[in-house]
Design a protein around this motif. Structure first.
Motif, PDB file in Angstrom:
ATOM      1  N   ASP A  22       0.863  -1.184   0.000  1.00 59.51           N
ATOM      2  CA  ASP A  22       0.000   0.000   0.000  1.00 59.51           C
ATOM      3  C   ASP A  22       0.902   1.238   0.000  1.00 59.51           C
ATOM      4  OD1 ASP A  22       0.973   0.182   2.600  1.00 59.51           O
ATOM      5  OD2 ASP A  22      -0.967  -0.087   3.566  1.00 59.51           O
ATOM      6  N   LYS A  23       0.315   2.417  -0.002  1.00 62.62           N
ATOM      7  CA  LYS A  23       1.098   3.651  -0.095  1.00 62.62           C
ATOM      8  C   LYS A  23       2.084   3.817   1.058  1.00 62.62           C
ATOM      9  CE  LYS A  23      -2.114   6.284  -2.867  1.00 62.62           C
ATOM     10  NZ  LYS A  23      -2.922   7.488  -2.988  1.00 62.62           N
ATOM     11  N   SER A  24       1.717   3.325   2.213  1.00 60.19           N
ATOM     12  CA  SER A  24       2.605   3.475   3.377  1.00 60.19           C
ATOM     13  C   SER A  24       3.652   2.362   3.451  1.00 60.19           C
ATOM     14  CB  SER A  24       1.773   3.484   4.664  1.00 60.19           C
ATOM     15  OG  SER A  24       1.111   2.234   4.819  1.00 60.19           O
ATOM     16  N   GLY A  25       3.493   1.315   2.638  1.00 61.09           N
ATOM     17  CA  GLY A  25       4.441   0.211   2.648  1.00 61.09           C
ATOM     18  C   GLY A  25       4.250  -0.754   3.809  1.00 61.09           C
ATOM     19  N   ILE A  26       3.142  -0.632   4.488  1.00 65.90           N
ATOM     20  CA  ILE A  26       2.886  -1.479   5.661  1.00 65.90           C
ATOM     21  C   ILE A  26       2.132  -2.759   5.267  1.00 65.90           C
ATOM     22  CG2 ILE A  26       1.670  -1.623   7.874  1.00 65.90           C
ATOM     23  CD1 ILE A  26       2.285   1.392   8.189  1.00 65.90           C
ATOM     24  N   ARG A  27       1.089  -2.606   4.500  1.00 66.40           N
ATOM     25  CA  ARG A  27       0.295  -3.768   4.069  1.00 66.40           C
ATOM     26  C   ARG A  27       0.699  -4.153   2.654  1.00 66.40           C
ATOM     27  NH1 ARG A  27      -5.820  -2.386   5.176  1.00 66.40           N
ATOM     28  NH2 ARG A  27      -6.052  -4.615   4.889  1.00 66.40           N
ATOM     29  N   TRP A  28       0.785  -5.461   2.407  1.00 59.15           N
ATOM     30  CA  TRP A  28       1.177  -5.984   1.099  1.00 59.15           C
ATOM     31  C   TRP A  28       0.059  -6.837   0.538  1.00 59.15           C
ATOM     32  CZ3 TRP A  28       5.826  -5.561  -1.696  1.00 59.15           C
ATOM     33  CH2 TRP A  28       6.780  -4.715  -1.107  1.00 59.15           C
ATOM     34  N   TRP A  29      -0.014  -6.874  -0.793  1.00 52.26           N
ATOM     35  CA  TRP A  29      -1.082  -7.571  -1.493  1.00 52.26           C
ATOM     36  C   TRP A  29      -0.503  -8.385  -2.643  1.00 52.26           C
ATOM     37  CZ3 TRP A  29      -5.788  -6.750   0.723  1.00 52.26           C
ATOM     38  CH2 TRP A  29      -5.888  -5.659   1.582  1.00 52.26           C
ATOM     39  N   THR A  30      -1.256  -9.415  -3.036  1.00 52.94           N
ATOM     40  CA  THR A  30      -0.930 -10.155  -4.247  1.00 52.94           C
ATOM     41  C   THR A  30      -2.171 -10.187  -5.117  1.00 52.94           C
ATOM     42  OG1 THR A  30       0.002 -12.190  -5.169  1.00 52.94           O
ATOM     43  CG2 THR A  30      -1.463 -12.458  -3.282  1.00 52.94           C
ATOM     44  N   LYS A  31      -1.948 -10.143  -6.403  1.00 52.24           N
ATOM     45  CA  LYS A  31      -3.036 -10.153  -7.373  1.00 52.24           C
ATOM     46  C   LYS A  31      -2.610 -11.022  -8.542  1.00 52.24           C
ATOM     47  CE  LYS A  31      -6.111  -7.058  -9.902  1.00 52.24           C
ATOM     48  NZ  LYS A  31      -7.374  -7.496  -9.337  1.00 52.24           N
TER      49      LYS A  31
END
Length: 93
Positions: A22-31
């Motif tokens: 995310d913008k803050s680099g705290i939460r990560w995602w996979t798509k």
């Protein structure tokens, strides 16, 4: 002829996967995107450490997809197997 080993890679279904923060680099995602889909699958939140392992190629793409998108990968495997069977049937005609 049934013993022929058919290379189904030449009939493979495109699979793309991405990891991103995310913008803050705290939460990560996979798509993931299967078969050229523009919209792709719903993004799934993942741990930062796993994202880094994937980015550093310590986890293979298909292994990653099996873990986070198992239903889509089941469809993928079924489609590849059907293609293989159809090719074998054509050869045996």
């Amino acid at each position: 002829m049934a013993e022929l080993d058919i290379d189904v890679q030449s009939f493979d279904i495109p699979r793309m996967v991405s990891v991103y923060p995310d913008k803050s680099g705290i939460r990560w995602w996979t798509k993931a995107w299967f078969n050229g889909s523009e919209k792709g699958e719903v993004a799934i939140e993942i741990e930062r450490e796993l994202a880094i392992k994937f980015i550093n190629e310590n986890i293979e793409k298909d292994e990653w997809l099996e873990e986070y998108f198992p239903k889509q990968m089941e469809v993928y495997h079924n489609a590849i197997e059907q293609t293989r069977e159809q090719l074998l049937n054509q050869i045996n005609l």
